[in-house]
Design a protein around this motif. Structure first.
Motif, PDB file in Angstrom:
ATOM      1  N   VAL A 109       0.847  -1.194   0.000  1.00 14.58           N
ATOM      2  CA  VAL A 109       0.000   0.000   0.000  1.00 14.58           C
ATOM      3  C   VAL A 109       0.880   1.240   0.000  1.00 14.58           C
ATOM      4  O   VAL A 109       1.875   1.319   0.735  1.00 14.58           O
ATOM      5  N   PHE A 110       0.501   2.226  -0.820  1.00 10.93           N
ATOM      6  CA  PHE A 110       1.200   3.508  -0.876  1.00 10.93           C
ATOM      7  C   PHE A 110       0.181   4.619  -0.677  1.00 10.93           C
ATOM      8  O   PHE A 110      -0.865   4.630  -1.319  1.00 10.93           O
ATOM      9  N   LEU A 111       0.491   5.545   0.225  1.00  8.54           N
ATOM     10  CA  LEU A 111      -0.360   6.703   0.479  1.00  8.54           C
ATOM     11  C   LEU A 111       0.482   7.948   0.246  1.00  8.54           C
ATOM     12  O   LEU A 111       1.463   8.178   0.954  1.00  8.54           O
ATOM     13  N   PRO A 112       0.142   8.735  -0.788  1.00  8.70           N
ATOM     14  CA  PRO A 112       0.932   9.936  -1.069  1.00  8.70           C
ATOM     15  C   PRO A 112       0.942  10.885   0.125  1.00  8.70           C
ATOM     16  O   PRO A 112      -0.030  10.916   0.878  1.00  8.70           O
ATOM     17  N   PRO A 113       2.009  11.627   0.373  1.00 10.27           N
ATOM     18  CA  PRO A 113       3.142  11.740  -0.542  1.00 10.27           C
ATOM     19  C   PRO A 113       4.228  10.688  -0.321  1.00 10.27           C
ATOM     20  O   PRO A 113       4.955  10.364  -1.249  1.00 10.27           O
ATOM     21  N   ASP A 114       4.378  10.128   0.879  1.00 11.58           N
ATOM     22  CA  ASP A 114       5.531   9.241   1.081  1.00 11.58           C
ATOM     23  C   ASP A 114       5.321   8.143   2.115  1.00 11.58           C
ATOM     24  O   ASP A 114       6.268   7.667   2.705  1.00 11.58           O
ATOM     25  N   SER A 115       4.097   7.708   2.312  1.00  7.42           N
ATOM     26  CA  SER A 115       3.840   6.629   3.266  1.00  7.42           C
ATOM     27  C   SER A 115       3.608   5.323   2.501  1.00  7.42           C
ATOM     28  O   SER A 115       2.914   5.311   1.491  1.00  7.42           O
ATOM     29  N   SER A 116       4.191   4.250   3.007  1.00 12.86           N
ATOM     30  CA  SER A 116       3.958   2.947   2.390  1.00 12.86           C
ATOM     31  C   SER A 116       3.962   1.880   3.469  1.00 12.86           C
ATOM     32  O   SER A 116       4.503   2.070   4.557  1.00 12.86           O
ATOM     33  N   SER A 117       3.344   0.752   3.145  1.00 14.62           N
ATOM     34  CA  SER A 117       3.237  -0.337   4.106  1.00 14.62           C
ATOM     35  C   SER A 117       3.029  -1.644   3.354  1.00 14.62           C
ATOM     36  O   SER A 117       2.491  -1.660   2.251  1.00 14.62           O
ATOM     37  N   VAL A 118       3.466  -2.745   3.961  1.00 15.52           N
ATOM     38  CA  VAL A 118       3.214  -4.078   3.427  1.00 15.52           C
ATOM     39  C   VAL A 118       2.616  -4.904   4.552  1.00 15.52           C
ATOM     40  O   VAL A 118       3.158  -4.938   5.655  1.00 15.52           O
ATOM     41  N   VAL A 119       1.478  -5.538   4.284  1.00 16.57           N
ATOM     42  CA  VAL A 119       0.878  -6.458   5.250  1.00 16.57           C
ATOM     43  C   VAL A 119       0.781  -7.819   4.579  1.00 16.57           C
ATOM     44  O   VAL A 119       0.593  -7.912   3.359  1.00 16.57           O
ATOM     45  N   GLU A 120       0.925  -8.871   5.387  1.00 17.57           N
ATOM     46  CA  GLU A 120       0.968 -10.225   4.839  1.00 17.57           C
ATOM     47  C   GLU A 120       0.030 -11.160   5.589  1.00 17.57           C
ATOM     48  O   GLU A 120      -0.297 -10.914   6.743  1.00 17.57           O
ATOM     49  N   ASP A 121      -0.356 -12.232   4.895  1.00 22.71           N
ATOM     50  CA  ASP A 121      -1.084 -13.330   5.523  1.00 22.71           C
ATOM     51  C   ASP A 121      -0.560 -14.615   4.910  1.00 22.71           C
ATOM     52  O   ASP A 121      -0.305 -14.683   3.698  1.00 22.71           O
ATOM     53  N   ASN A 122      -0.357 -15.627   5.723  1.00 23.67           N
ATOM     54  CA  ASN A 122       0.107 -16.947   5.301  1.00 23.67           C
ATOM     55  C   ASN A 122      -0.764 -17.979   5.980  1.00 23.67           C
ATOM     56  O   ASN A 122      -1.055 -17.852   7.160  1.00 23.67           O
ATOM     57  N   ARG A 123      -1.153 -19.022   5.234  1.00 18.09           N
ATOM     58  CA  ARG A 123      -1.993 -20.050   5.852  1.00 18.09           C
ATOM     59  C   ARG A 123      -2.046 -21.301   4.988  1.00 18.09           C
ATOM     60  O   ARG A 123      -1.762 -21.256   3.795  1.00 18.09           O
ATOM     61  N   GLU A 124      -2.433 -22.397   5.634  1.00 16.90           N
ATOM     62  CA  GLU A 124      -2.804 -23.589   4.891  1.00 16.90           C
ATOM     63  C   GLU A 124      -4.218 -23.371   4.373  1.00 16.90           C
ATOM     64  O   GLU A 124      -5.072 -22.839   5.090  1.00 16.90           O
ATOM     65  N   MET A 125      -4.440 -23.749   3.129  1.00 17.80           N
ATOM     66  CA  MET A 125      -5.720 -23.526   2.474  1.00 17.80           C
ATOM     67  C   MET A 125      -6.167 -24.839   1.840  1.00 17.80           C
ATOM     68  O   MET A 125      -5.340 -25.574   1.293  1.00 17.80           O
ATOM     69  N   MET A 126      -7.439 -25.136   1.888  1.00 18.33           N
ATOM     70  CA  MET A 126      -7.981 -26.341   1.268  1.00 18.33           C
ATOM     71  C   MET A 126      -8.355 -26.015  -0.172  1.00 18.33           C
ATOM     72  O   MET A 126      -9.139 -25.086  -0.427  1.00 18.33           O
ATOM     73  N   LEU A 127      -7.806 -26.785  -1.123  1.00 19.64           N
ATOM     74  CA  LEU A 127      -8.154 -26.629  -2.536  1.00 19.64           C
ATOM     75  C   LEU A 127      -9.259 -27.633  -2.854  1.00 19.64           C
ATOM     76  O   LEU A 127      -9.123 -28.825  -2.569  1.00 19.64           O
ATOM     77  N   VAL A 128     -10.354 -27.138  -3.418  1.00 18.90           N
ATOM     78  CA  VAL A 128     -11.519 -27.966  -3.715  1.00 18.90           C
ATOM     79  C   VAL A 128     -11.962 -27.743  -5.161  1.00 18.90           C
ATOM     80  O   VAL A 128     -11.639 -26.738  -5.779  1.00 18.90           O
ATOM     81  N   ARG A 129     -12.737 -28.711  -5.663  1.00 20.79           N
ATOM     82  CA  ARG A 129     -13.280 -28.580  -7.042  1.00 20.79           C
ATOM     83  C   ARG A 129     -14.539 -27.772  -7.037  1.00 20.79           C
ATOM     84  O   ARG A 129     -15.245 -27.619  -6.149  1.00 20.79           O
TER      85      ARG A 129
END
Length: 129
Positions: A109-129
């Motif tokens: 994410v970038f917010l002018p004039p000079d702010s930025s941030s990175v947020v993350e999520d990690n997880r096990e996920m079930m893949l289904v049809r």
């Protein structure tokens, strides 16, 4: 010594205020095209006036070999509210299959004039049809 520290502190730029942002991977994704791709549902939120981009990666052990793919989405809605974003990840190696996969998402994410941030999520996920 204190004078030197005070002088150094005033010479450094003030840090920008934190940007409100969040990303959440959902617990289940849908296989497409006989496992060639997987549609990964995410929820993103970034504050109004910002710009956001999203990167999602899926990795799965398929009979002892890795099926992996990633997708960069250059623009996501930033309104201060949560939005559903479906990201289609195509495998670069072998087909995904039904079962558990490890999934990562990063919202930049970038917010002018000079702010930025990175947020993350990690997880096990079930893949289904």
């Amino acid at each position: 010594m204190l004078t030197a520290a005070a002088t150094l502190a005033t010479a450094l730029p003030a840090s920008a205020a934190p940007i409100e942002a969040a990303v959440a991977l959902q617990p289940q994704a849908r296989l497409e095209a006989r496992g060639v791709a997987v549609v990964v549902p995410t929820r993103v939120m970034c504050e109004n006036g910002a710009t956001g981009s999203l990167w999602v990666q899926v990795t799965q052990n398929v009979r002892g070999e890795l099926a992996t793919g990633d997708k960069y989405t250059p623009s996501v809605p930033c309104t201060g509210a949560y939005h559903k974003v479906d990201v289609t990840v195509v495998s670069r190696t072998k087909a995904f299959r039904q079962g558990v996969a490890f999934t990562s998402a990063a919202l930049n994410v970038f917010l002018p004039p000079d702010s930025s941030s990175v947020v993350e999520d990690n997880r096990e996920m079930m893949l289904v049809r």
